[in-house]
Write an enzyme that holds these catalytic residues in place. Structure first.
Site, mmCIF file in Angstrom:
data_model
loop_
_atom_site.group_PDB
_atom_site.id
_atom_site.type_symbol
_atom_site.label_atom_id
_atom_site.label_comp_id
_atom_site.label_asym_id
_atom_site.label_seq_id
_atom_site.Cartn_x
_atom_site.Cartn_y
_atom_site.Cartn_z
ATOM 1 N N ASN A 174 0.807 -1.226 0.000
ATOM 2 C CA ASN A 174 0.000 0.000 0.000
ATOM 3 C C ASN A 174 0.841 1.278 0.000
ATOM 4 O OD1 ASN A 174 -2.211 -1.600 -0.078
ATOM 5 N ND2 ASN A 174 -2.928 -1.168 2.000
ATOM 6 N N ARG A 216 -16.964 0.817 -2.697
ATOM 7 C CA ARG A 216 -15.721 1.523 -2.965
ATOM 8 C C ARG A 216 -15.829 2.574 -4.078
ATOM 9 N NH1 ARG A 216 -10.844 -2.694 -2.241
ATOM 10 N NH2 ARG A 216 -9.897 -0.995 -1.134
ATOM 11 N N ASP A 260 -7.675 -4.005 7.308
ATOM 12 C CA ASP A 260 -6.950 -5.088 6.633
ATOM 13 C C ASP A 260 -6.504 -6.188 7.595
ATOM 14 O OD1 ASP A 260 -7.290 -3.832 4.229
ATOM 15 O OD2 ASP A 260 -5.244 -3.106 4.046
#
Ligand code: UD1
Length: 417
Positions: free
Chosen positions: A23, A120, A301
């Site tokens: 990320n 999303r 996550d």
């Protein structure tokens, strides 16, 4: 079509080296489009997503050389990605929007895809770009953003990680000063900003809720090594915690993992800083209450991997998922292994202490895949993890190899498709 065979495993022990953070690497690779000069990103993890981002950069006109784990990018020219099919499979593809509009004054993208963990949308990205003076038009599945950007004050209704990154990158080449309030504070954003500053950007407040970007005329090349992956480290910490293990996570940064380490420590696991990283010892015993939040809150996550830890404790654990609306798909799969679990809207209740038994389970998204792999380590008999969509290799660089190096009984089998 990968699948994994997992058998009940002994205590994990030994050392593994933590890869750089997916990320952090993905926005950093997108940011290379801001400069005509050469950028070198070192230690890029070997993931479908990182190679995919390299292909997107190529499709935008950049030259990308992948030499082992070093990615060398030179974007002498840059423009909207030509191969739209590349964009639909990865949500993070939207991260090229900010750099492209900032540098070229226009970008056209197919709406991004990614893990099926909720709707999303990208409304916050687009609203922020409009604040910077861009025109936004949407036609079917395609969005076009154009205009020469000018600094502005932006308030994010929610501290979206991707929107913060896109807006910071767009603001680097905008005329004047941009202030982003209620920005996301994740370590990966601070890392992206460090890279942007190495490229010549002027950014203050990275890693806080108020980021200020003073636009510059040009960005230069830079060489950079991104931060270690706190989610990979956290996943391996959970693997140690369910097997009464003793592992050293080399390079892991405990300061990026406070929320998870508090939960593991409260549950009975010993988490200690070591000069070389983070040492995790012992077994999780106490049930837990977990609410996912933006950083520095508990990371969404890590919700699925920590839920596997909860199945191994004695008592009732409660999870509240507040970031994504559809992130409990792994619960059905955990139940196949015998977990006592129930989902009620945003809540998941796990009654720990019931033995798990091996079965065939399906990876529904990236973190679910990792969680099910961990669950296999503590399930009696054999577990088969079917990952036809290749979720695991999207986000973990050799998770099964790292687990195996610690003594886990995990094997990858490539079935013919
Ligand atoms: C990033 C991470 C992902 C992590 C997530 C939350 C990357 C490549 N991915 O994803 O691993 O799970 O942060 O920590 O860094 N939202 C909107 N409108 C927007 C943008 C977001 O409603 O314009 C919503 C999303 O639907 C979601 C929530 O905000 O419910 C969080 O999204 P965001 O923080 O943007 O996550 P990503 O950047 O997609």
């Amino acid at each position: 079509m990968p699948q994994y065979q997992i058998a009940q495993s002994p205590r994990l022990s030994g050392e593994v080296s933590i890869s750089t953070a997916k990320n952090a690497v993905l926005p950093i690779l997108a940011a290379t489009l801001l400069s005509r000069e050469e950028t070198l990103i070192r230690q890029v993890p070997d993931l479908t997503d990182t190679h995919h981002m390299a292909d997107i950069l190529r499709s935008c006109g950049a030259q990308v050389e992948e030499s082992g784990k070093d990615f060398c990018v030179r974007a002498l020219i840059a423009g909207s990605p030509q191969d739209e099919s590349l964009l639909r499979t990865m949500r993070a593809s939207v991260l090229v929007l900010g750099p492209l509009v900032g540098r070229c004054g226009e970008a056209r993208l197919s709406m991004p895809g990614g893990c099926a963990i909720g709707q999303r949308p990208i409304d916050l990205h687009l609203k922020g770009l409009q604040k910077l003076g861009a025109r936004v038009s949407q036609d079917g599945g395609e969005v076009t953003v154009s205009g020469h950007l000018r600094g502005a004050n932006i308030y994010l209704d929610f501290p979206s990680v991707g929107a913060t990154e896109n807006l910071v990158m767009a603001a680097c080449l905008a005329k004047g000063v941009t202030r982003i309030e209620n920005a996301a504070k994740e370590p990966e954003i601070a890392d992206l900003c460090r890279f942007l500053c190495a490229m010549g950007a002027r950014i203050a407040g990275a890693g806080t809720a108020n980021i200020t970007v003073e636009g510059v005329k040009e960005m230069r090349g830079a060489a950079y090594t991104p931060i270690p992956d706190r989610i990979e480290a956290g996943t391996l910490a959970c693997a140690a915690a369910i097997t009464d293990g003793s592992v050293l996570l080399e390079g892991a940064r405990s300061d990026h993992m406070r929320a998870l380490l508090f939960k593991l420590t409260e549950s009975g696991v010993i988490c200690q800083d070591d000069t070389r990283g983070l040492r995790i010892r012992g077994r999780a015993r106490q049930p837990m209450e977990v609410r996912t939040l933006s950083y520095p809150g508990f990371p969404t996550d890590m919700q699925a991997p920590l839920m596997v830890v909860a199945t191994q404790t004695h008592g009732l654990s409660v999870f509240l998922e507040t970031i994504f609306e559809n992130r409990y798909m792994h619960v059905v799969e955990l139940k196949r292994l015998g977990a006592q679990a129930r989902v009620e809207g945003q809540l998941a209740l796990i009654q720990g202490g019931k033995p798990l038994t091996g079965a065939t389970v399906t990876a529904t998204d990236l973190r679910a895949a990792a969680a099910l792999m961990l669950a296999g380590l503590v399930s009696q008999g054999q577990t088969v993890l079917v990952d036809d969509a290749g979720h695991l290799t999207r986000g973990y660089d050799g998770l099964e190899e790292k687990l195996r190096a610690l003594g886990a009984n995990v094997e990858k089998i490539d079935r013919p498709s």
